[in-house]
Design a protein around this motif. Structure first.
Motif, short mmCIF file in Angstrom:
data_model
loop_
_atom_site.label_atom_id
_atom_site.label_comp_id
_atom_site.label_asym_id
_atom_site.label_seq_id
_atom_site.Cartn_x
_atom_site.Cartn_y
_atom_site.Cartn_z
N ARG A 1 19.15 -8.31 38.51
CA ARG A 1 20.30 -9.20 38.22
C ARG A 1 21.55 -8.39 37.89
NH1 ARG A 1 18.59 -14.30 38.62
NH2 ARG A 1 16.55 -14.91 37.80
N ALA A 2 21.39 -7.35 37.08
CA ALA A 2 22.54 -6.52 36.71
C ALA A 2 23.10 -5.78 37.93
CB ALA A 2 22.15 -5.53 35.62
N THR A 3 22.22 -5.14 38.69
CA THR A 3 22.66 -4.42 39.88
C THR A 3 23.32 -5.37 40.88
OG1 THR A 3 20.88 -2.82 39.59
CG2 THR A 3 21.90 -2.91 41.76
N SER A 4 22.73 -6.52 41.08
CA SER A 4 23.27 -7.49 42.04
C SER A 4 24.65 -7.97 41.62
CB SER A 4 22.31 -8.66 42.22
OG SER A 4 21.10 -8.22 42.82
N ALA A 5 24.86 -8.17 40.32
CA ALA A 5 26.17 -8.60 39.84
C ALA A 5 27.24 -7.54 40.12
CB ALA A 5 26.11 -8.92 38.36
N VAL A 6 26.92 -6.27 39.83
CA VAL A 6 27.88 -5.19 40.04
C VAL A 6 28.16 -4.98 41.53
CG1 VAL A 6 28.23 -2.69 39.79
CG2 VAL A 6 27.32 -4.02 37.89
N ILE A 7 27.12 -4.92 42.34
CA ILE A 7 27.31 -4.68 43.78
C ILE A 7 28.05 -5.87 44.43
CG2 ILE A 7 26.13 -4.31 46.00
CD1 ILE A 7 26.13 -1.89 44.00
N SER A 8 27.73 -7.08 44.01
CA SER A 8 28.42 -8.26 44.53
C SER A 8 29.91 -8.21 44.20
CB SER A 8 27.81 -9.55 43.96
OG SER A 8 26.50 -9.74 44.42
N LEU A 9 30.24 -7.80 42.99
CA LEU A 9 31.63 -7.68 42.57
C LEU A 9 32.37 -6.66 43.44
CD1 LEU A 9 33.73 -8.60 40.45
CD2 LEU A 9 32.98 -6.67 39.06
N ILE A 10 31.76 -5.51 43.65
CA ILE A 10 32.39 -4.47 44.47
C ILE A 10 32.52 -4.93 45.92
CG2 ILE A 10 32.07 -2.14 45.41
CD1 ILE A 10 30.69 -1.45 42.72
N ALA A 11 31.49 -5.60 46.43
CA ALA A 11 31.50 -6.03 47.82
C ALA A 11 32.41 -7.23 48.06
CB ALA A 11 30.08 -6.38 48.27
N GLY A 12 32.68 -8.00 47.02
CA GLY A 12 33.52 -9.18 47.18
C GLY A 12 32.76 -10.36 47.76
#
Length: 139
Positions: free
Chosen positions: A48-59
């Motif tokens: 969940r944490a990794t997905s939130a960060v990567i999603s933010l960076i990816a847009g």
């Protein structure tokens, strides 16, 4: 793409093809996060944490960025240059695909958990993903 750890059901492949053939996405990623009952708690939290960060960076919102069950179009793979290995390549693919203008879709998948031990080294692989996040600001 299908991880070789036996965690994913190859019988779900037609659903990936269906999502891809609909033309709505160039990258289709499995999502184990809708049903996490059998998933070890540490994986739930880190995913969940990794997905939130990567999603933010990816847009783009990607619910399970570390899922190893994916379908990527040839045209997309020809437009991006992947440079990492190990577990960070999954995040790199999402970030670079998004920056190349690709739409990313997620579909629910069943995860199969046995008694096998994960090959993930929490410290080394977390540092690898953090390093990728930092480097992504310079791509």
């Amino acid at each position: 793409m299908l991880d070789a750890d036996g965690q994913h059901d190859p019988g779900e492949l037609p659903r990936f093809v269906e999502a891809f053939d609909g033309g709505a996405a160039e990258l289709v990623i499995g999502n184990r996060m809708e049903e996490t009952g059998a998933m070890p708690l540490i994986r739930v939290l880190t995913n969940r944490a990794t997905s939130a960060v990567i999603s933010l960076i990816a847009g783009q919102r990607v619910a399970d960025t570390q899922n190893g069950y994916r379908l990527a179009g040839r045209g997309l793979l020809e437009r991006i240059d992947l440079a990492t290995n190990r577990y960070e390549i999954e995040s790199e693919l999402i970030i670079k695909a998004s920056r190349a203008g690709a739409r990313i879709a997620s579909i629910p998948v069943t995860a199969i958990y046995g008694r096998e031990r994960s090959a993930i080294n929490p410290v080394r692989d977390a540092l690898g993903v953090l390093s990728l996040v930092f480097r992504s600001f310079f791509w």
